[in-house]
Write a protein that holds these residues in place. Structure first.
Motif, PDB file in Angstrom:
ATOM      1  N   PRO A 179     -50.647 131.123  27.262  1.00 46.36           N
ATOM      2  CA  PRO A 179     -50.322 129.900  28.017  1.00 46.36           C
ATOM      3  C   PRO A 179     -48.943 129.969  28.670  1.00 46.36           C
ATOM      4  O   PRO A 179     -48.756 129.522  29.792  1.00 46.36           O
ATOM      5  CB  PRO A 179     -50.385 128.809  26.952  1.00 46.36           C
ATOM      6  N   ARG A 233     -49.102 131.871  31.758  1.00 48.82           N
ATOM      7  CA  ARG A 233     -49.778 131.141  32.840  1.00 48.82           C
ATOM      8  C   ARG A 233     -48.940 129.996  33.378  1.00 48.82           C
ATOM      9  O   ARG A 233     -49.134 129.578  34.515  1.00 48.82           O
ATOM     10  CB  ARG A 233     -51.133 130.629  32.346  1.00 48.82           C
ATOM     11  N   ARG A 234     -48.008 129.497  32.575  1.00 51.05           N
ATOM     12  CA  ARG A 234     -47.117 128.455  33.097  1.00 51.05           C
ATOM     13  C   ARG A 234     -46.219 129.001  34.185  1.00 51.05           C
ATOM     14  O   ARG A 234     -45.720 128.247  35.018  1.00 51.05           O
ATOM     15  CB  ARG A 234     -46.262 127.873  31.967  1.00 51.05           C
ATOM     16  N   VAL A 274     -52.113 128.827  40.472  1.00 46.21           N
ATOM     17  CA  VAL A 274     -53.316 129.407  41.081  1.00 46.21           C
ATOM     18  C   VAL A 274     -54.018 128.366  41.949  1.00 46.21           C
ATOM     19  O   VAL A 274     -54.158 127.217  41.546  1.00 46.21           O
ATOM     20  CB  VAL A 274     -54.333 129.868  40.017  1.00 46.21           C
ATOM     21  N   VAL A 283     -50.527 118.150  30.447  1.00 50.14           N
ATOM     22  CA  VAL A 283     -51.126 119.044  29.449  1.00 50.14           C
ATOM     23  C   VAL A 283     -50.125 120.039  28.894  1.00 50.14           C
ATOM     24  O   VAL A 283     -50.399 120.696  27.892  1.00 50.14           O
ATOM     25  CB  VAL A 283     -52.370 119.778  29.988  1.00 50.14           C
ATOM     26  N   ILE A 284     -48.980 120.194  29.537  1.00 43.01           N
ATOM     27  CA  ILE A 284     -47.978 121.048  28.900  1.00 43.01           C
ATOM     28  C   ILE A 284     -46.835 120.209  28.338  1.00 43.01           C
ATOM     29  O   ILE A 284     -45.783 120.720  27.985  1.00 43.01           O
ATOM     30  CB  ILE A 284     -47.447 122.145  29.844  1.00 43.01           C
ATOM     31  N   ARG A 305     -56.381 125.413  31.150  1.00 43.73           N
ATOM     32  CA  ARG A 305     -56.144 126.815  30.826  1.00 43.73           C
ATOM     33  C   ARG A 305     -55.259 127.464  31.900  1.00 43.73           C
ATOM     34  O   ARG A 305     -54.307 128.176  31.579  1.00 43.73           O
ATOM     35  CB  ARG A 305     -57.496 127.520  30.789  1.00 43.73           C
ATOM     36  N   LEU A 306     -55.575 127.196  33.159  1.00 40.79           N
ATOM     37  CA  LEU A 306     -54.845 127.845  34.255  1.00 40.79           C
ATOM     38  C   LEU A 306     -53.393 127.402  34.342  1.00 40.79           C
ATOM     39  O   LEU A 306     -52.535 128.178  34.721  1.00 40.79           O
ATOM     40  CB  LEU A 306     -55.541 127.559  35.585  1.00 40.79           C
ATOM     41  N   VAL A 307     -53.139 126.119  34.026  1.00 39.13           N
ATOM     42  CA  VAL A 307     -51.752 125.682  34.132  1.00 39.13           C
ATOM     43  C   VAL A 307     -50.983 125.933  32.838  1.00 39.13           C
ATOM     44  O   VAL A 307     -49.820 125.563  32.735  1.00 39.13           O
ATOM     45  CB  VAL A 307     -51.626 124.193  34.544  1.00 39.13           C
ATOM     46  N   GLY A 308     -51.639 126.596  31.876  1.00 32.54           N
ATOM     47  CA  GLY A 308     -50.912 127.039  30.699  1.00 32.54           C
ATOM     48  C   GLY A 308     -50.833 126.029  29.571  1.00 32.54           C
ATOM     49  O   GLY A 308     -49.875 126.026  28.810  1.00 32.54           O
ATOM     50  N   ALA A 309     -51.862 125.172  29.449  1.00 29.48           N
ATOM     51  CA  ALA A 309     -51.898 124.285  28.283  1.00 29.48           C
ATOM     52  C   ALA A 309     -52.189 125.128  27.051  1.00 29.48           C
ATOM     53  O   ALA A 309     -52.915 126.118  27.125  1.00 29.48           O
ATOM     54  CB  ALA A 309     -52.974 123.224  28.464  1.00 29.48           C
ATOM     55  N   SER A 310     -51.610 124.731  25.915  1.00 22.54           N
ATOM     56  CA  SER A 310     -51.818 125.528  24.711  1.00 22.54           C
ATOM     57  C   SER A 310     -53.237 125.311  24.185  1.00 22.54           C
ATOM     58  O   SER A 310     -53.901 124.324  24.502  1.00 22.54           O
ATOM     59  CB  SER A 310     -50.804 125.139  23.649  1.00 22.54           C
TER      60      SER A 310
END
Ligand SMILES: Nc1ncnc2c1ncn2[C@@H]1O[C@H](COP(=O)(O)OP(=O)(O)O)[C@@H](O)[C@H]1O
Ligand SMILES: [Mg+2]
Lengths: 254, 304
Positions: free
Chosen positions: A76, A79-80, A84, A107-108, B216-221
């Motif tokens: 993750p 990907r942060r 995309v 979500v983060i 998933r793509l933006v990097g959530a855990s």
């Protein structure tokens, strides 16, 4: 920023590799087009950067780190650092423009106040001021793609990957999108864009990496969609005079 | 922020899959009610064993007016026969097997009977001389009942020798059977519950694949992506477990301690407070099963 060393990707045994010993380096701040016919391996190339797939052999480095060595719980974090966008936008239909972009921050775990501050800024960058409350179905294709771009860059990634972002758009709208991507690139983000839209590539005059059957057959700076130079043997790389070597040296230190 | 976000996701997931969630609640409710009922039966058996085992005795009933047994052909037991039996009980041959014994006269038997059935009309239709007098024997080792039975049942004046423990054992084995049956039903129902939870989570993951793909793509855990789904299953199962606990408590409170305890006065029923011991077990079981089955499902159907 991104380095491929002899990367081969085989999806199915017996089938030809989707990528065939690709070696390539993309520097920080560069704008690179990835061109080639359907099935030439463009999407595979992008997926390997995101660690969505694993290279069958060879190594992929992102920001100096071999992605094969990134444990699954740290993916993750990788990907942060990468935004995309896709041909099909992938917006959430029941959320409005603001909420779609804010989702990537929620979500983060970004705080509400930071979200309220950042999202309008980013929407302004992509040219969607005043459309915060619109629902995706109330937007044109070009506007939807702008929302998707805003979502991809709202967390300020160092890299933006775009997989045929103009594939569903008419030429004029596409040029608008290219303007947005160019602006993001000007702000220091490394952009890699897969496309087979020759007009765009010819208009932008940026680095072009051409894939064919999973092999790099051309790698040219400030290039056109089709090569002006006859392709001799394997991959060929023309360097521009503007200190590409220097950039490369800086990139290696990152 | 992330907590609020996860709670919001759970809420929307529960709403979107409402009918599936309700079926998960109901199936866990029924299965855990059976688990709890099996547990309650075991508790009831233990309670009764503890209460009765030091009280149960071998009873040697003497002939009375109404006796029809062969040994009672000469009518009610005489004083002489009774003394004879008492002498036998005190003789070393018998004494080695017993702790002590008491004589219960017809008058005492009548008093006990009246106590036992105080609020039943049967008391009025029974008179003192219809009840037999008896020797109540406390065995050193209840297994040696056979010896006492053989020694006394052929004696003159003895109608019958009965081992109360055997009667109890029959009741206990019946209750045990019921508890095993309840457990069997529970196992089948739990299996259904697990399958249903699995399907629900799978559907839920499928209906939200767009969101999870973006996360998933933006990097959530992994936690942020999976937790809403897991909690969705766990919450449904816990609601089922709470319903089961409440049902069992109501059963203990109104049926065992209400109705049954007035009918079976000297039977020690488990209290509704004791049922509260079962509740946490059921809730933990429900949450655990749902958690594990959701986790395994997500591992297969939700790419992270
Ligand atoms: N998930 C997959 N499983 C099997 N083969 C795949 C998969 N993804 C891509 N391929 C194959 O790999 C090759 C390259 O595909 P792709 O990278 O999608 O090309 P492009 O994006 O340039 O059209 C194609 O031959 C395609 O059929
Ligand atoms: Mg593709």
């Amino acid at each position: 920023m991104i380095r491929f060393e002899n990367v081969t990707k085989v999806y199915e045994q017996n089938a030809r590799p989707a990528l065939d010993s690709v070696s390539l380096e993309i520097n920080r701040g560069e704008f690179t087009f990835l061109v080639g016919a359907s099935g030439s391996g463009k999407s595979t190339f992008l997926r390997l950067i995101l660690k969505e797939d694993k290279a069958s052999s060879g190594s992929v480095y992102v920001a100096g780190q071999n992605v094969a060595n990134i444990s699954s719980w740290r993916v993750p974090k990788l990907r942060r650092g990468i935004g995309v966008v896709f041909q099909d936008f992938r917006l959430l239909p029941q959320k409005n423009v603001f909420a779609n972009v804010a989702f990537a921050m929620q979500v983060i775990g970004k705080s509400r106040s930071i979200i309220r501050e950042t999202v309008p800024e980013v929407l302004k960058t992509v040219g969607l001021e005043g459309k915060e409350r619109r629902m995706p179905h109330e937007l044109s294709g070009g506007e939807q793609q702008r929302v998707a771009i805003a979502r991809a860059v709202v967390n300020r990634p160092g890299i933006l990957l775009a997989d045929e972002p103009t594939g569903n758009l008419d030429p004029i709208t596409s040029m608008g999108i290219m303007g947005v991507l160019d602006k993001i690139n000007q702000n220091g983000t490394t952009v890699v864009m897969a496309t087979h839209d020759d007009d765009i590539v010819n208009e932008m005059r940026r680095r072009v990496v051409e894939l064919k059957n999973g092999k790099v057959i051309r790698d040219e700076a400030k290039a056109l969609y089709t090569s002006m130079i006859p392709v001799v043997g394997e991959s060929r790389r023309l360097r521009d005079a503007s200190g590409e070597e220097l950039n490369r040296a800086q990139g290696a230190q990152l | 922020m992330r907590l609020l976000f996860i709670l919001g996701e759970i809420g929307s997931g529960l709403r979107r899959n409402l009918s599936m969630v309700i079926s998960v609640v109901l199936v866990t409710f029924v299965s855990l009610t059976f688990v709890g009922a099996a547990g309650m039966l075991q508790m009831q058996i233990n309670q009764m064993k503890g209460y009765w085992y030091d009280k149960v005795q071998v009873a040697v009933f003497l002939c009375n007016d109404g006796s029809t047994a062969v040994g009672c052909a000469s009518g009610p037991a005489t004083k002489e026969q009774q003394e004879n039996l008492q002498a036998m009980l005190e003789s070393p041959a018998v004494k080695q097997y017993i702790n002590d014994f008491q004589f219960e006269s017809q008058a005492e038997a009548y008093t006990h009977f009246k106590e036992q059935f105080s609020n039943s009309p049967i008391v009025d239709s029974v008179s003192e001389d219809q009840l037999p007098a008896s020797f109540r024997i406390n065995m050193k080792n209840p297994e040696k009942y056979q010896i006492i039975s053989e020694t006394f049942s052929s004696q003159p004046g003895v109608e019958t020798v009965s081992d109360q423990r055997q009667v109890l054992e029959r009741i206990f084995s019946w209750m045990n059977g019921a508890s095993v049956a309840a457990m069997g039903v529970a196992v089948v129902m739990i299996f259904c519950a697990v399958l249903l939870i699995t399907t629900t989570i799978r559907l839920s993951a499928f209906s939200r694949r767009r969101e999870t793909g973006i996360m998933r793509l933006v990097g959530a855990s992994k936690t942020v992506i999976q937790l809403p789904f897991i909690l969705e299953g766990v919450i449904a199962a816990v609601v089922g477990a709470v319903l089961a606990s409440v049902t069992l408590w109501l059963m203990a409170h109104f049926w065992l301690n209400g109705e049954l305890s007035t009918q079976f006065l000297n039977t020690p029923f488990i209290s509704s407070a004791q049922v509260l011991v079962i509740a946490p077990v059921l809730i933990a079981l429900g949450a655990g099963l749902a958690g594990i089955s959701s986790l395994l499902t997500l591992r297969r159907y939700l790419k992270v």
